[in-house]
Scaffold this active site. Structure first.
Site, PDB file in Angstrom:
ATOM      1  N   ASP A 263      27.749  31.436  37.697  1.00 19.97           N
ATOM      2  CA  ASP A 263      27.347  30.566  36.594  1.00 19.97           C
ATOM      3  C   ASP A 263      28.372  30.524  35.475  1.00 19.97           C
ATOM      4  O   ASP A 263      29.285  31.350  35.392  1.00 19.97           O
ATOM      5  CB  ASP A 263      26.039  31.090  35.986  1.00 19.97           C
ATOM      6  CG  ASP A 263      26.273  32.362  35.149  1.00 19.97           C
ATOM      7  OD1 ASP A 263      26.959  33.269  35.652  1.00 19.97           O
ATOM      8  OD2 ASP A 263      25.788  32.428  34.008  1.00 19.97           O
TER       9      ASP A 263
ATOM     10  N   GLU B   4      28.619  41.566  46.571  1.00 16.59           N
ATOM     11  CA  GLU B   4      28.959  41.028  45.240  1.00 16.59           C
ATOM     12  C   GLU B   4      29.493  39.610  45.385  1.00 16.59           C
ATOM     13  O   GLU B   4      30.150  39.284  46.375  1.00 16.59           O
ATOM     14  CB  GLU B   4      30.066  41.902  44.617  1.00 16.59           C
ATOM     15  CG  GLU B   4      29.619  42.755  43.452  1.00 16.59           C
ATOM     16  CD  GLU B   4      29.299  41.979  42.186  1.00 16.59           C
ATOM     17  OE1 GLU B   4      28.848  40.815  42.264  1.00 16.59           O
ATOM     18  OE2 GLU B   4      29.501  42.530  41.103  1.00 16.59           O
TER      19      GLU B   4
ATOM     20  N   ASP C 190      36.069  41.187  39.393  1.00 16.42           N
ATOM     21  CA  ASP C 190      37.040  40.721  38.402  1.00 16.42           C
ATOM     22  C   ASP C 190      37.740  41.979  37.840  1.00 16.42           C
ATOM     23  O   ASP C 190      38.647  42.507  38.461  1.00 16.42           O
ATOM     24  CB  ASP C 190      36.228  39.948  37.352  1.00 16.42           C
ATOM     25  CG  ASP C 190      37.046  39.304  36.268  1.00 16.42           C
ATOM     26  OD1 ASP C 190      38.249  39.160  36.435  1.00 16.42           O
ATOM     27  OD2 ASP C 190      36.470  38.945  35.221  1.00 16.42           O
TER      28      ASP C 190
ATOM     29  N   GLY D  60      36.367  44.899  37.696  1.00 15.60           N
ATOM     30  CA  GLY D  60      35.890  46.008  38.533  1.00 15.60           C
ATOM     31  C   GLY D  60      34.819  46.858  37.860  1.00 15.60           C
ATOM     32  O   GLY D  60      34.189  47.686  38.510  1.00 15.60           O
TER      33      GLY D  60
ATOM     34  N   ARG E  52      24.865  27.526  39.057  1.00 14.46           N
ATOM     35  CA  ARG E  52      24.649  28.446  40.176  1.00 14.46           C
ATOM     36  C   ARG E  52      24.226  27.706  41.444  1.00 14.46           C
ATOM     37  O   ARG E  52      24.401  28.204  42.553  1.00 14.46           O
ATOM     38  CB  ARG E  52      23.534  29.454  39.842  1.00 14.46           C
ATOM     39  CG  ARG E  52      23.884  30.456  38.765  1.00 14.46           C
ATOM     40  CD  ARG E  52      22.831  31.562  38.742  1.00 14.46           C
ATOM     41  NE  ARG E  52      22.872  32.358  37.532  1.00 14.46           N
ATOM     42  CZ  ARG E  52      23.702  33.375  37.313  1.00 14.46           C
ATOM     43  NH1 ARG E  52      24.576  33.708  38.237  1.00 14.46           N
ATOM     44  NH2 ARG E  52      23.659  34.044  36.187  1.00 14.46           N
TER      45      ARG E  52
ATOM     46  N   LYS F 214      39.426  38.901  42.317  1.00 14.51           N
ATOM     47  CA  LYS F 214      40.530  38.560  41.392  1.00 14.51           C
ATOM     48  C   LYS F 214      41.340  39.825  41.162  1.00 14.51           C
ATOM     49  O   LYS F 214      41.155  40.515  40.152  1.00 14.51           O
ATOM     50  CB  LYS F 214      39.960  38.126  40.041  1.00 14.51           C
ATOM     51  CG  LYS F 214      39.372  36.752  39.974  1.00 14.51           C
ATOM     52  CD  LYS F 214      39.073  36.429  38.497  1.00 14.51           C
ATOM     53  CE  LYS F 214      37.917  35.490  38.365  1.00 14.51           C
ATOM     54  NZ  LYS F 214      37.471  35.337  36.965  1.00 14.51           N
TER      55      LYS F 214
ATOM     56  N   THR G 163      31.786  46.169  36.745  1.00 13.98           N
ATOM     57  CA  THR G 163      30.422  45.975  37.245  1.00 13.98           C
ATOM     58  C   THR G 163      30.229  46.692  38.579  1.00 13.98           C
ATOM     59  O   THR G 163      29.263  47.441  38.763  1.00 13.98           O
ATOM     60  CB  THR G 163      30.126  44.464  37.415  1.00 13.98           C
ATOM     61  OG1 THR G 163      30.325  43.836  36.151  1.00 13.98           O
ATOM     62  CG2 THR G 163      28.712  44.231  37.905  1.00 13.98           C
ATOM     63  N   LEU G 164      31.165  46.482  39.483  1.00 14.40           N
ATOM     64  CA  LEU G 164      31.048  47.120  40.790  1.00 14.40           C
ATOM     65  C   LEU G 164      31.112  48.639  40.659  1.00 14.40           C
ATOM     66  O   LEU G 164      30.372  49.366  41.323  1.00 14.40           O
ATOM     67  CB  LEU G 164      32.155  46.598  41.723  1.00 14.40           C
ATOM     68  CG  LEU G 164      32.144  47.151  43.142  1.00 14.40           C
ATOM     69  CD1 LEU G 164      30.793  46.916  43.830  1.00 14.40           C
ATOM     70  CD2 LEU G 164      33.263  46.506  43.961  1.00 14.40           C
TER      71      LEU G 164
ATOM     72  N   GLY H 102      24.515  36.674  40.625  1.00 10.05           N
ATOM     73  CA  GLY H 102      25.515  35.872  41.326  1.00 10.05           C
ATOM     74  C   GLY H 102      25.495  35.920  42.840  1.00 10.05           C
ATOM     75  O   GLY H 102      25.974  34.998  43.486  1.00 10.05           O
TER      76      GLY H 102
HETATM   77  P1  5GP Z   1      33.781  42.540  36.434  1.00 14.78           P
HETATM   78  O1  5GP Z   1      32.843  43.577  35.929  1.00 14.78           O
HETATM   79  O2  5GP Z   1      34.435  42.885  37.747  1.00 14.78           O
HETATM   80  O3  5GP Z   1      34.792  42.132  35.391  1.00 14.78           O
HETATM   81  O4  5GP Z   1      32.960  41.246  36.662  1.00 14.78           O
HETATM   82  C1  5GP Z   1      32.040  41.191  37.622  1.00 14.78           C
HETATM   83  C2  5GP Z   1      30.971  40.168  37.337  1.00 14.78           C
HETATM   84  O5  5GP Z   1      31.332  39.192  36.374  1.00 14.78           O
HETATM   85  C3  5GP Z   1      30.740  39.441  38.616  1.00 14.78           C
HETATM   86  O6  5GP Z   1      29.734  40.068  39.359  1.00 14.78           O
HETATM   87  C4  5GP Z   1      30.351  38.085  38.154  1.00 14.78           C
HETATM   88  O7  5GP Z   1      28.972  38.056  37.978  1.00 14.78           O
HETATM   89  C5  5GP Z   1      31.045  37.914  36.837  1.00 14.78           C
HETATM   90  N1  5GP Z   1      32.311  37.152  36.994  1.00 14.78           N
HETATM   91  C6  5GP Z   1      33.572  37.612  37.085  1.00 14.78           C
HETATM   92  N2  5GP Z   1      34.453  36.617  37.231  1.00 14.78           N
HETATM   93  C7  5GP Z   1      33.719  35.481  37.248  1.00 14.78           C
HETATM   94  C8  5GP Z   1      34.063  34.097  37.387  1.00 14.78           C
HETATM   95  O8  5GP Z   1      35.207  33.661  37.554  1.00 14.78           O
HETATM   96  N3  5GP Z   1      33.022  33.224  37.340  1.00 14.78           N
HETATM   97  C9  5GP Z   1      31.733  33.624  37.183  1.00 14.78           C
HETATM   98  N4  5GP Z   1      30.806  32.671  37.152  1.00 14.78           N
HETATM   99  N5  5GP Z   1      31.382  34.907  37.056  1.00 14.78           N
HETATM  100  C10 5GP Z   1      32.366  35.827  37.091  1.00 14.78           C
HETATM  101 MG    MG Z   2      28.229  39.526  40.360  1.00 17.95          MG
END
Ligand code: 5GP
Ligand code: MG
Length: 197
Positions: free
Chosen positions: A157, A97, A101, A103, A163, A129, A105-106, A42
């Site tokens: 995506d 990043e 969302d 958190g 993308r 978010k 992944t980070l 992303g």
């Molecule tokens: P997390 O692990 O914080 O829930 O999500 C992180 C990853 O999920 C982000 O790096 C991103 O790639 C994907 N992601 C989270 N929210 C969205 C969104 O609203 N749209 C898209 N396309 N990807 C998201």
């Molecule tokens: Mg990402």
């Protein structure tokens, strides 16, 4: 469509440049090189736009995390698919990043990088978010705080698509249910014509 979820190319470029200036000020006192680490897939557009506005000597690398997901459902236990491939011990690391969302992944990326003992870790995410956060994570710079909707474009995506859009737009209202079909008037709904604002 909510204004807070649509960001034109111009909005994005303006904000990325502002944040780049702030990052430049932050690193202004150091003569060390900064290692910029983008989180794939992303962040590819964001890294390209950001680094063209950063001063100093940069090393640029990417990591890849198997986060997303079944459609739009968050993965609480993402896996590192590709780790850092440059030396970062005692270096200044800037993680980039697309969106934070829940958190998870980070958090995974930060743990992976910490194990390599950098001097310092800082984080820039374009979108944040906060209402969806499940784990506390370090974030130093945020482009835009957004509500809980699923967005696409500017590197982000849905099922591998969209993308390439230069702008960011919501795909659907997230209500914890199966994703609704994107309305398509032509076979290239977002490529032809402008997105609504
Ligand atoms: P997390 O692990 O914080 O829930 O999500 C992180 C990853 O999920 C982000 O790096 C991103 O790639 C994907 N992601 C989270 N929210 C969205 C969104 O609203 N749209 C898209 N396309 N990807 C998201
Ligand atoms: Mg990402």
């Amino acid at each position: 469509m909510s204004k807070a979820l649509y960001f034109s190319e111009k909005d994005i470029q303006k904000r990325v440049t502002e944040v780049a200036h702030s990052i430049n000020r932050y690193y202004a006192d150091t003569c060390q090189e900064v290692v910029v680490i983008g989180v794939l897939n992303g962040s590819f557009m964001l890294v390209a736009d950001l680094v063209r506005n950063l001063y100093g000597t940069l090393i640029i690398d990417f990591v890849k995390v198997s986060s997303y997901k079944k459609g739009i459902v968050s993965n609480k236990n993402p896996r590192m698919q590709v780790g850092v491939s440059v030396p970062i011990k005692d270096k200044l690391v800037l993680i980039v990043e697309d969106i934070v969302d829940t958190g998870h992944t980070l958090q995974k990326v930060i743990k992976h990088i910490k194990r390599k003992h950098p001097a310092r870790i800082n984080v820039f995410t374009l979108l944040n978010k906060t209402s969806r956060r499940e784990v506390e994570v370090l974030i130093n710079w945020v482009g835009f705080d957004i509500p809980n909707d699923f967005v696409v474009g500017y590197g982000m995506d849905y099922a591998g698509k969209f993308r390439n859009l230069g702008h960011i737009r919501p795909l659907l209202k997230f209500r914890g249910e199966a994703p609704m079909k994107v309305e398509q008037k032509s076979s290239h709904p977002f490529v032809a014509g402008r997105a609504p604002d």
